[in-house]
Design a protein around this motif. Sequence first.
Motif, PDB file in Angstrom:
ATOM      1  N   UNK A   1       0.832  -1.199   0.000  1.00  0.00           N
ATOM      2  CA  UNK A   1       0.000   0.000   0.000  1.00  0.00           C
ATOM      3  C   UNK A   1       0.871   1.254   0.000  1.00  0.00           C
ATOM      4  N   UNK A   2       0.357   2.342  -0.576  1.00  0.00           N
ATOM      5  CA  UNK A   2       1.095   3.601  -0.664  1.00  0.00           C
ATOM      6  C   UNK A   2       0.248   4.727  -0.088  1.00  0.00           C
ATOM      7  N   UNK A   3       0.825   5.464   0.854  1.00  0.00           N
ATOM      8  CA  UNK A   3       0.189   6.655   1.416  1.00  0.00           C
ATOM      9  C   UNK A   3       0.563   7.824   0.509  1.00  0.00           C
ATOM     10  N   UNK A   4      -0.381   8.319  -0.275  1.00  0.00           N
ATOM     11  CA  UNK A   4      -0.099   9.378  -1.238  1.00  0.00           C
ATOM     12  C   UNK A   4       0.108  10.742  -0.589  1.00  0.00           C
ATOM     13  N   UNK A   5      -0.264  10.894   0.677  1.00  0.00           N
ATOM     14  CA  UNK A   5      -0.071  12.154   1.405  1.00  0.00           C
ATOM     15  C   UNK A   5       1.023  11.998   2.455  1.00  0.00           C
ATOM     16  N   UNK A   6       2.040  11.245   2.160  1.00  0.00           N
ATOM     17  CA  UNK A   6       3.117  10.995   3.115  1.00  0.00           C
ATOM     18  C   UNK A   6       3.677  12.318   3.645  1.00  0.00           C
ATOM     19  N   UNK A   7       3.829  12.407   4.946  1.00  0.00           N
ATOM     20  CA  UNK A   7       4.335  13.630   5.560  1.00  0.00           C
ATOM     21  C   UNK A   7       3.303  14.738   5.640  1.00  0.00           C
ATOM     22  N   UNK A   8       2.042  14.437   5.355  1.00  0.00           N
ATOM     23  CA  UNK A   8       0.979  15.433   5.446  1.00  0.00           C
ATOM     24  C   UNK A   8       0.932  16.414   4.294  1.00  0.00           C
ATOM     25  N   UNK A   9       1.693  16.148   3.228  1.00  0.00           N
ATOM     26  CA  UNK A   9       1.721  17.050   2.081  1.00  0.00           C
ATOM     27  C   UNK A   9       0.752  16.583   1.008  1.00  0.00           C
ATOM     28  N   UNK A  10       0.026  17.533   0.423  1.00  0.00           N
ATOM     29  CA  UNK A  10      -0.865  17.210  -0.688  1.00  0.00           C
ATOM     30  C   UNK A  10      -0.017  17.009  -1.937  1.00  0.00           C
ATOM     31  N   UNK A  11      -0.127  15.850  -2.596  1.00  0.00           N
ATOM     32  CA  UNK A  11       0.721  15.576  -3.753  1.00  0.00           C
ATOM     33  C   UNK A  11       0.278  16.342  -4.996  1.00  0.00           C
TER      34      UNK A  11
END
Length: 65
Positions: free
Chosen positions: A38-48
Amino acid sequence: MNCPKCGKEMTAGWLYSPNAILWTRRAGKLTALLGKEDVDLQRGGKDPPAWICKSCRTVIVEYQA
């Protein structure tokens, strides 16, 4: 950026959600714990950053590993 699907111009922006945005291969299997693929697309709380093609309804997202 041109859409890889239809070749038309895409519009730049960001993918935003007040909740987690996750990518997974398991349809309908959302859990609180991420699986190893699985991949967290908002890693670090940043909007990609993301590009949208409104012609063919395609979205391309860049995410941080």
